[in-house]
Design a protein around this motif. Sequence first.
Motif, PDB file in Angstrom:
ATOM      1  N   LEU A 249       7.766   0.960  -6.839  1.00 58.00           N
ATOM      2  CA  LEU A 249       6.787   1.981  -7.184  1.00 58.00           C
ATOM      3  C   LEU A 249       5.703   1.351  -8.044  1.00 58.00           C
ATOM      4  CD1 LEU A 249       8.938   5.118  -8.156  1.00 58.00           C
ATOM      5  CD2 LEU A 249       7.687   4.733  -6.034  1.00 58.00           C
ATOM      6  N   GLY A 250       4.452   1.434  -7.596  1.00 63.39           N
ATOM      7  CA  GLY A 250       3.335   0.949  -8.396  1.00 63.39           C
ATOM      8  C   GLY A 250       3.419  -0.534  -8.677  1.00 63.39           C
TER       9      GLY A 250
ATOM     10  N   VAL B  61       2.929   3.951 -12.643  1.00 62.31           N
ATOM     11  CA  VAL B  61       3.457   5.095 -11.903  1.00 62.31           C
ATOM     12  C   VAL B  61       4.674   5.616 -12.661  1.00 62.31           C
ATOM     13  CG1 VAL B  61       4.500   5.848  -9.724  1.00 62.31           C
ATOM     14  CG2 VAL B  61       2.649   4.181  -9.685  1.00 62.31           C
TER      15      VAL B  61
ATOM     16  N   LYS C 153      -4.805   2.167  -4.475  1.00 61.57           N
ATOM     17  CA  LYS C 153      -4.339   3.541  -4.668  1.00 61.57           C
ATOM     18  C   LYS C 153      -2.824   3.622  -4.821  1.00 61.57           C
ATOM     19  CE  LYS C 153      -4.152   4.718   0.288  1.00 61.57           C
ATOM     20  NZ  LYS C 153      -4.709   5.594   1.336  1.00 61.57           N
ATOM     21  N   ARG C 154      -2.082   2.577  -4.468  1.00 69.00           N
ATOM     22  CA  ARG C 154      -0.629   2.579  -4.647  1.00 69.00           C
ATOM     23  C   ARG C 154      -0.203   1.724  -5.825  1.00 69.00           C
ATOM     24  NH1 ARG C 154       2.238   0.131  -1.203  1.00 69.00           N
ATOM     25  NH2 ARG C 154       0.733  -0.891   0.178  1.00 69.00           N
TER      26      ARG C 154
ATOM     27  N   ASP D   2       4.734  -6.967   0.972  1.00 69.67           N
ATOM     28  CA  ASP D   2       3.686  -5.946   1.005  1.00 69.67           C
ATOM     29  C   ASP D   2       2.305  -6.594   0.950  1.00 69.67           C
ATOM     30  OD1 ASP D   2       3.295  -2.743   0.363  1.00 69.67           O
ATOM     31  OD2 ASP D   2       1.731  -3.988  -0.515  1.00 69.67           O
TER      32      ASP D   2
END
Length: 552
Positions: free
Chosen positions: A388-389, A401, A396-397, A171
Amino acid sequence: MPDRLVTRLAGTALRLPLTRSGPVRVTRDVPVRARDGVLLCTDHYATPDRAAPTVLIRTPYGRGGPLRLLGRLLAARGWHAVIQSCRGTGGSGGTFAPLVHERDDGLDTLDWLRRQPWWNGQLGMFGVSYQGFAQWALAADAGEELRAMVAVVTASATRDSTYAGESFALDTVLTWAELLHAQTVPWLARQWELKRGQPRLAAALDHLPLVDADRVATGVTIPFFQEWLRHHTPQAVYWRNRVFADRVPLVRAPVVMVTGWHDIFLPAQLDDHATLRAAGAEPRLVIGPWTHGSPGLFAAALREGLPWLDEHLSAAPPAGRPPRDTTASVRLHVGGPGGGWRDLPDWPPPAVETAWHLHPGGELAARQPVTSAPDEFRYDPADPTPSLGGPLLVAKRAGPVDNRLVEARPDVLTYTSAPLTGPVEVIGPVRAEIHVRSELPYLDVYVRLCDVDRRGRSWNVCDGLVRVTPDRIPASGALRVPVSLWPTAYRFAAGHRLRVQVAGGAHPRWARNPGTGEPLGTAVTLRAGWRQILHDPAHPSAVLLPIIHSGR
């Protein structure tokens, strides 16, 4: 609106110390010639005092936007601000090759500075992310003229962050490649892609083989992305002249480091801090509740960085600024209810490493393991466990989370403590030891620590992943996998519960493990397989927490 008023308003909004008065004169697109003839586009924000110190920023992200404001803020404080586009970016000549030219181009820029009539022999450097890499590339060779560094969410070496746990930070790398490419496309086309939610990037993160993912995301081949897929082994010669960690002990300039608990480079930046401390230096370290690109990070970097430059570059710091407490060289934010900012003499603080063991029935407890059957799950790279997070490039991601959605999947095991009777404060490095058997000899082990609040929401605190290859698996088949999680400072409140997740991946934060041993870039065959997590007395799987205070 006049530039001086904009600068003053920005300083007020960011709660910065008062600036010195006087106009700022800006000269844009100054060509600085590198040793191979390449011209590097440079902007000079001149302070009225010609014989003032200079603050250098070298960047691949263009010289507009926030950097234009920063140039004026620096010059308004009484320094010459020099902002330069790295080669191959922002109008500079040549081709951008990450980390390759930053040392030589930095030295050539320093030689150019020495020939300027306003140069007074004192240099400071300021930089966020890649701008910080450019600082470290130059720092050890800048000599006594380098008087101060402000290094924000960055590190001297990127190899270990790229291949954390010997996996691949898909990512981060692909998103960064797309971001750099986006600087070369028309502005309107970029805005349209952002408004649509970047569907090409999302498709690329799911695409196999990875060797084609850059073309899916951008329509072109990104040379460094291809190289990073090929040169991923720890012994790869490729990285030897692209990391500067071995030069950090030679840096004599005072350094302030600003980072966040959910930053992608946090472990590497703390390694730099440890290296400087071991070499006898006294860096300042600030760790806040920030992600790599969070809005509060820029303001915090200025609030820490500008006084640091005042202290080490200026003959006399601005009037009215209280002296810094040199006995508290570390300032960190403790997350969780009842946390807040703390000042410490060093990192990490003294702590008691306490093992919280995995137990049958999904229990997590700080008591010794008992005889029990292993827990089992099936990891399928065709339907990879999502991330997640956490530490991601896109703010923003990133960050904390609610993890309940991913914890409900059958390929995620969770181990949860009883409600705490008192607060438990964890500050320092976090690690886990997971004992695992696998149907396949190629696998990943992912561990995440969460805080489960009174409403049952599961908030991620820190995590880590390790890639396992057949040469590590013993004849018994039961392998102890040490997993280094991100360091943390977190207060688990009374009534909350600790939770540990164990899974076979976290995609697309890390590239999925195909289970076949195929090369990273060309793997297309996906094999699913069962994993067993052992937690008996002979295989004491646990997460080991540095406990500062425990009222459990």
